[in-house]
Design an enzyme around this catalytic site. Structure first.
Site, PDB file in Angstrom:
ATOM      1  N   SER A  90      32.232  33.558  52.320  1.00 16.58           N
ATOM      2  CA  SER A  90      33.677  33.558  52.159  1.00 16.58           C
ATOM      3  C   SER A  90      34.165  32.139  51.904  1.00 16.58           C
ATOM      4  O   SER A  90      33.516  31.162  52.283  1.00 16.58           O
ATOM      5  CB  SER A  90      34.354  34.128  53.400  1.00 16.58           C
ATOM      6  OG  SER A  90      35.742  34.288  53.173  1.00 16.58           O
ATOM      7  N   SER A  95      39.436  34.713  56.314  1.00 15.72           N
ATOM      8  CA  SER A  95      39.742  35.760  55.335  1.00 15.72           C
ATOM      9  C   SER A  95      38.758  36.919  55.305  1.00 15.72           C
ATOM     10  O   SER A  95      39.027  37.941  54.677  1.00 15.72           O
ATOM     11  CB  SER A  95      39.840  35.148  53.937  1.00 15.72           C
ATOM     12  OG  SER A  95      38.585  34.636  53.515  1.00 15.72           O
ATOM     13  N   ASP A 145      36.044  30.412  44.298  1.00 15.61           N
ATOM     14  CA  ASP A 145      37.475  30.564  44.586  1.00 15.61           C
ATOM     15  C   ASP A 145      37.921  29.334  45.376  1.00 15.61           C
ATOM     16  O   ASP A 145      37.666  29.241  46.571  1.00 15.61           O
ATOM     17  CB  ASP A 145      37.723  31.839  45.389  1.00 15.61           C
ATOM     18  CG  ASP A 145      39.197  32.120  45.619  1.00 15.61           C
ATOM     19  OD1 ASP A 145      40.011  31.186  45.499  1.00 15.61           O
ATOM     20  OD2 ASP A 145      39.547  33.278  45.934  1.00 15.61           O
ATOM     21  N   GLU A 209      38.331  31.157  40.277  1.00 18.79           N
ATOM     22  CA  GLU A 209      39.352  32.162  40.535  1.00 18.79           C
ATOM     23  C   GLU A 209      40.772  31.602  40.672  1.00 18.79           C
ATOM     24  O   GLU A 209      41.733  32.282  40.306  1.00 18.79           O
ATOM     25  CB  GLU A 209      38.969  32.897  41.840  1.00 18.79           C
ATOM     26  CG  GLU A 209      39.983  33.899  42.357  1.00 18.79           C
ATOM     27  CD  GLU A 209      39.873  35.262  41.692  1.00 18.79           C
ATOM     28  OE1 GLU A 209      40.674  36.132  42.015  1.00 18.79           O
ATOM     29  OE2 GLU A 209      38.970  35.434  40.842  1.00 18.79           O
ATOM     30  N   ASN A 234      41.526  31.787  36.369  1.00 13.24           N
ATOM     31  CA  ASN A 234      42.886  31.793  36.914  1.00 13.24           C
ATOM     32  C   ASN A 234      43.953  31.908  35.842  1.00 13.24           C
ATOM     33  O   ASN A 234      44.966  32.586  36.023  1.00 13.24           O
ATOM     34  CB  ASN A 234      43.137  30.528  37.733  1.00 13.24           C
ATOM     35  CG  ASN A 234      44.532  30.485  38.314  1.00 13.24           C
ATOM     36  OD1 ASN A 234      44.861  31.213  39.234  1.00 13.24           O
ATOM     37  ND2 ASN A 234      45.389  29.630  37.744  1.00 13.24           N
ATOM     38  N   LYS A 239      45.243  37.630  35.402  1.00 15.14           N
ATOM     39  CA  LYS A 239      44.977  37.094  36.737  1.00 15.14           C
ATOM     40  C   LYS A 239      46.227  36.414  37.271  1.00 15.14           C
ATOM     41  O   LYS A 239      46.853  36.857  38.221  1.00 15.14           O
ATOM     42  CB  LYS A 239      43.790  36.124  36.703  1.00 15.14           C
ATOM     43  CG  LYS A 239      43.213  35.812  38.094  1.00 15.14           C
ATOM     44  CD  LYS A 239      44.045  34.820  38.878  1.00 15.14           C
ATOM     45  CE  LYS A 239      43.497  34.548  40.253  1.00 15.14           C
ATOM     46  NZ  LYS A 239      44.345  33.633  41.030  1.00 15.14           N
ATOM     47  N   ASN A 244      48.478  36.352  41.300  1.00 18.14           N
ATOM     48  CA  ASN A 244      49.315  35.308  41.887  1.00 18.14           C
ATOM     49  C   ASN A 244      50.743  35.780  42.140  1.00 18.14           C
ATOM     50  O   ASN A 244      51.348  35.460  43.167  1.00 18.14           O
ATOM     51  CB  ASN A 244      49.347  34.073  40.982  1.00 18.14           C
ATOM     52  CG  ASN A 244      47.982  33.434  40.805  1.00 18.14           C
ATOM     53  OD1 ASN A 244      46.957  34.066  41.033  1.00 18.14           O
ATOM     54  ND2 ASN A 244      47.947  32.188  40.392  1.00 18.14           N
ATOM     55  N   CYS A 248      51.007  38.450  45.580  1.00 19.76           N
ATOM     56  CA  CYS A 248      51.729  37.751  46.646  1.00 19.76           C
ATOM     57  C   CYS A 248      53.044  38.452  46.977  1.00 19.76           C
ATOM     58  O   CYS A 248      53.514  38.383  48.117  1.00 19.76           O
ATOM     59  CB  CYS A 248      51.999  36.298  46.244  1.00 19.76           C
ATOM     60  SG  CYS A 248      50.492  35.292  46.192  1.00 19.76           S
ATOM     61  N   HIS A 354      46.458  27.876  48.237  1.00 26.38           N
ATOM     62  CA  HIS A 354      45.034  28.062  48.545  1.00 26.38           C
ATOM     63  C   HIS A 354      44.561  27.239  49.731  1.00 26.38           C
ATOM     64  O   HIS A 354      43.869  27.738  50.609  1.00 26.38           O
ATOM     65  CB  HIS A 354      44.143  27.740  47.350  1.00 26.38           C
ATOM     66  CG  HIS A 354      42.682  27.932  47.662  1.00 26.38           C
ATOM     67  ND1 HIS A 354      42.118  29.192  47.698  1.00 26.38           N
ATOM     68  CD2 HIS A 354      41.721  27.085  48.054  1.00 26.38           C
ATOM     69  CE1 HIS A 354      40.848  29.080  48.075  1.00 26.38           C
ATOM     70  NE2 HIS A 354      40.588  27.808  48.282  1.00 26.38           N
ATOM     71  N   HIS A 407      45.512  40.761  48.934  1.00 26.03           N
ATOM     72  CA  HIS A 407      46.199  41.522  47.885  1.00 26.03           C
ATOM     73  C   HIS A 407      45.680  42.955  47.798  1.00 26.03           C
ATOM     74  O   HIS A 407      44.525  43.235  48.138  1.00 26.03           O
ATOM     75  CB  HIS A 407      45.978  40.861  46.526  1.00 26.03           C
ATOM     76  CG  HIS A 407      46.574  39.504  46.393  1.00 26.03           C
ATOM     77  ND1 HIS A 407      47.636  39.071  47.156  1.00 26.03           N
ATOM     78  CD2 HIS A 407      46.270  38.471  45.560  1.00 26.03           C
ATOM     79  CE1 HIS A 407      47.955  37.838  46.800  1.00 26.03           C
ATOM     80  NE2 HIS A 407      47.129  37.448  45.851  1.00 26.03           N
ATOM     81  N   SER A 415      41.955  40.791  38.516  1.00 30.56           N
ATOM     82  CA  SER A 415      41.306  39.492  38.702  1.00 30.56           C
ATOM     83  C   SER A 415      39.792  39.596  38.599  1.00 30.56           C
ATOM     84  O   SER A 415      39.134  38.802  37.917  1.00 30.56           O
ATOM     85  CB  SER A 415      41.685  38.911  40.072  1.00 30.56           C
ATOM     86  OG  SER A 415      43.058  38.652  40.152  1.00 30.56           O
ATOM     87  N   GLN A 419      36.708  38.076  36.326  1.00 26.58           N
ATOM     88  CA  GLN A 419      35.557  37.358  36.885  1.00 26.58           C
ATOM     89  C   GLN A 419      34.243  37.917  36.340  1.00 26.58           C
ATOM     90  O   GLN A 419      33.346  37.168  35.943  1.00 26.58           O
ATOM     91  CB  GLN A 419      35.564  37.449  38.418  1.00 26.58           C
ATOM     92  CG  GLN A 419      36.472  36.460  39.115  1.00 26.58           C
ATOM     93  CD  GLN A 419      35.861  35.059  39.192  1.00 26.58           C
ATOM     94  OE1 GLN A 419      34.908  34.741  38.484  1.00 26.58           O
ATOM     95  NE2 GLN A 419      36.440  34.226  40.035  1.00 26.58           N
TER      96      GLN A 419
END
Length: 484
Positions: A90, A95, A145, A209, A234, A239, A244, A248, A354, A407, A415, A419
């Site tokens: 992670s 997270s 990320d 990311e 990103n 994405k 974002n 959010c 972030h 999210h 996203s 990737q």
């Protein structure tokens, strides 16, 4: 998170481990949640169907440093089904969803090293543990990320070229985070002075990311220090304008509500930053009936906020008025100790940018007159010398992942489709060592893959209309300069 502790407890690698997680018995719940996510992640499922038989990652090793959530578990399974040998950690100590990590460990689709509530020593151990395969080799590809895995490799190579960087000199690491990393680098250099140089040579590339990680990649490229090709995921529209913004818009409120049960309506909410993340946060809080103020350094973003009807102020102006403070800038010390002292009693402070240093947690951690009471995991009440208190969520780290589950699956499908397609590009093409973005055709295809789940029917241009605009009937429909 800035801390005053000046030493760390080194943890040795154990390459015989297939995983290190909180509890393998949580796997059953993880499998159930992953099953629910399948319908909400149509992009990933379509990619599996299309590329699965081809196995584009066959024989390749992919390391991931990205929040170990249920949605990430779906990404890991996709990489695995496309032929990859996967190891994962992670990118944030709070997270990880432990049932997601358990599900991946149980399936064996990746060697996973992640659990919620890691120490910083454990965090960097997990990162290196995921970067090194049992035979001592490194990855062919990296899914990153925030740039932690990329940083680890680059820092290792830099220190092997110049071991003097490990010396304690002015400007040396001051945070426990940096100290833990440098301790690992010191040990690595002693054991094998060419370890990271050799690993870097075999890395085909990284897909990044997030905004801050991409910023770091461009900085490395500008200094001619980038060691391998990088794809900026990103800035794919599907994405940045979805994860974002729309992500959010839902996950910020989820984190605040789960942590505090506070009524948002009628409160004054200060959003620091009005980029895509800030825009989503502001819309969310307004939707709950909050009075929303914005702080910004960028005149264009400030003008956008004003045109949306938000009051744009400085943090110095806002500090004594806000009930809830949300940092969304990716910058350093956006909320300082001085700001904290000026806040209302029991103001709520959280971060959704972030990194973990947007809020000056060092001021609280090192202030002997600030008393901390833990209310529940990732919710702390700090009583100040004045007698007033502030409520800090997730120790200044990502509130939506520390206090909630991040999210929704649908937006993460956007996203993670990007990737996966970026990883396929890195695997199949010999790229120059620079930072790339994905082509517009891929962006539009990712969007198209998600429309059926929303009962959307696209209008199709006629040949006459296509000729009139000079745009192909099936796209791409916008130039790379279009801002959306």
């Amino acid at each position: 998170m800035q801390q005053t502790k000046t030493n760390s407890s080194y943890i040795n690698l154990d390459l015989s481990l297939k995983y290190k997680i909180k509890d393998i018995n949580l796997a059953k719940q993880g499998h159930k949640d992953m099953q629910l996510s399948q319908k909400e992640m149509p992009g990933l499922m379509a990619i599996r169907k299309r590329y699965g038989p081809q196995k584009p990652f066959k024989g390749l090793k992919i390391m991931g440093s990205l929040h170990m959530t249920i949605q990430t578990a779906m990404l890991i399974d996709t990489l695995y089904e496309l032929g990859a040998d996967v190891r994962w950690a992670s990118c944030n100590i709070f997270s990880t969803q432990d049932h997601a990590a358990a599900a991946i460990a149980d399936k064996g689709s990746a060697a996973v090293f992640a659990w919620k509530g890691e120490t910083l020593e454990e965090f960097w151990w997990c990162t290196e543990q995921a970067l090194i395969w049992p035979d001592g080799s490194g990855p062919d590809l990296i899914v990153d990320d925030g740039g932690d895995a990329t940083l680890y490799v680059h820092q290792g190579v830099k220190i092997e070229k110049n071991p003097g960087l490990l010396d304690n000199k002015p400007g040396s690491p001051v945070s426990l985070d940096e100290i833990c990393l440098m301790d690992r680098m010191r040990k690595s250099l002693k054991n094998d002075p060419e370890k990271w140089t050799n690993i870097a040579k075999n890395i085909r590339g990284v897909s990044e990311e997030t905004t801050t990680g991409v910023h770091r990649l461009y900085q490395l490229a500008e200094k001619n220090e980038l060691l391998f090709p990088a794809i900026n995921v990103n800035d794919s529209v599907t994405k940045s304008k979805f994860d974002n913004l729309y992500g959010c818009r839902e996950s910020l409120a989820d984190g605040i509500k789960r942590a505090t049960d506070v009524m948002i309506a009628g409160k004054t909410v200060i959003i620091a930053g009005y980029g895509d993340v800030g825009k989503g946060c502001a819309a969310s809080m307004r939707g709950y009936g909050a009075i929303v103020w914005i702080t910004e350094i960028d005149p264009i973003c400030a003008l956008q906020a004003a045109m949306e009807g938000y009051k744009v102020v400085t943090m110095e102006e806002a500090a004594c008025y806000g009930d809830i403070f949300v940092t969304a800038t990716g910058n350093y010390h956006v909320i300082t100790g001085k700001h904290i002292n000026e806040m209302k009693d029991e103001a709520i402070i959280c971060n959704i940018g972030h990194f973990d240093n947007e809020i000056d947690m060092n001021y609280l951690d090192t202030n002997p007159k600030a008393v901390k009471i833990n209310i529940k995991p990732q919710v702390d009440k700090w009583t100040l010398e004045s007698g007033k208190s502030v409520i800090v969520l997730a120790e200044g780290r990502l509130v939506n992942l520390g206090c909630a589950t991040g999210h929704p699956s649908f937006v993460m499908s956007n996203s993670f489709s990007n990737q996966t397609l970026a990883q396929i590009k890195l695997a199949n093409e010999k790229l120059e060592t620079k930072v790339y973005t994905l082509p517009k055709e891929i962006d539009e295809e990712v969007a198209r893959l998600h429309l059926k789940n929303l009962s959307v029917t696209l209008t199709k241009m006629t040949k006459e209309q296509s000729d009139y605009l000079g745009i192909p009937v099936n796209g791409p429909f916008k130039t790379d300069l279009y801002r959306y």
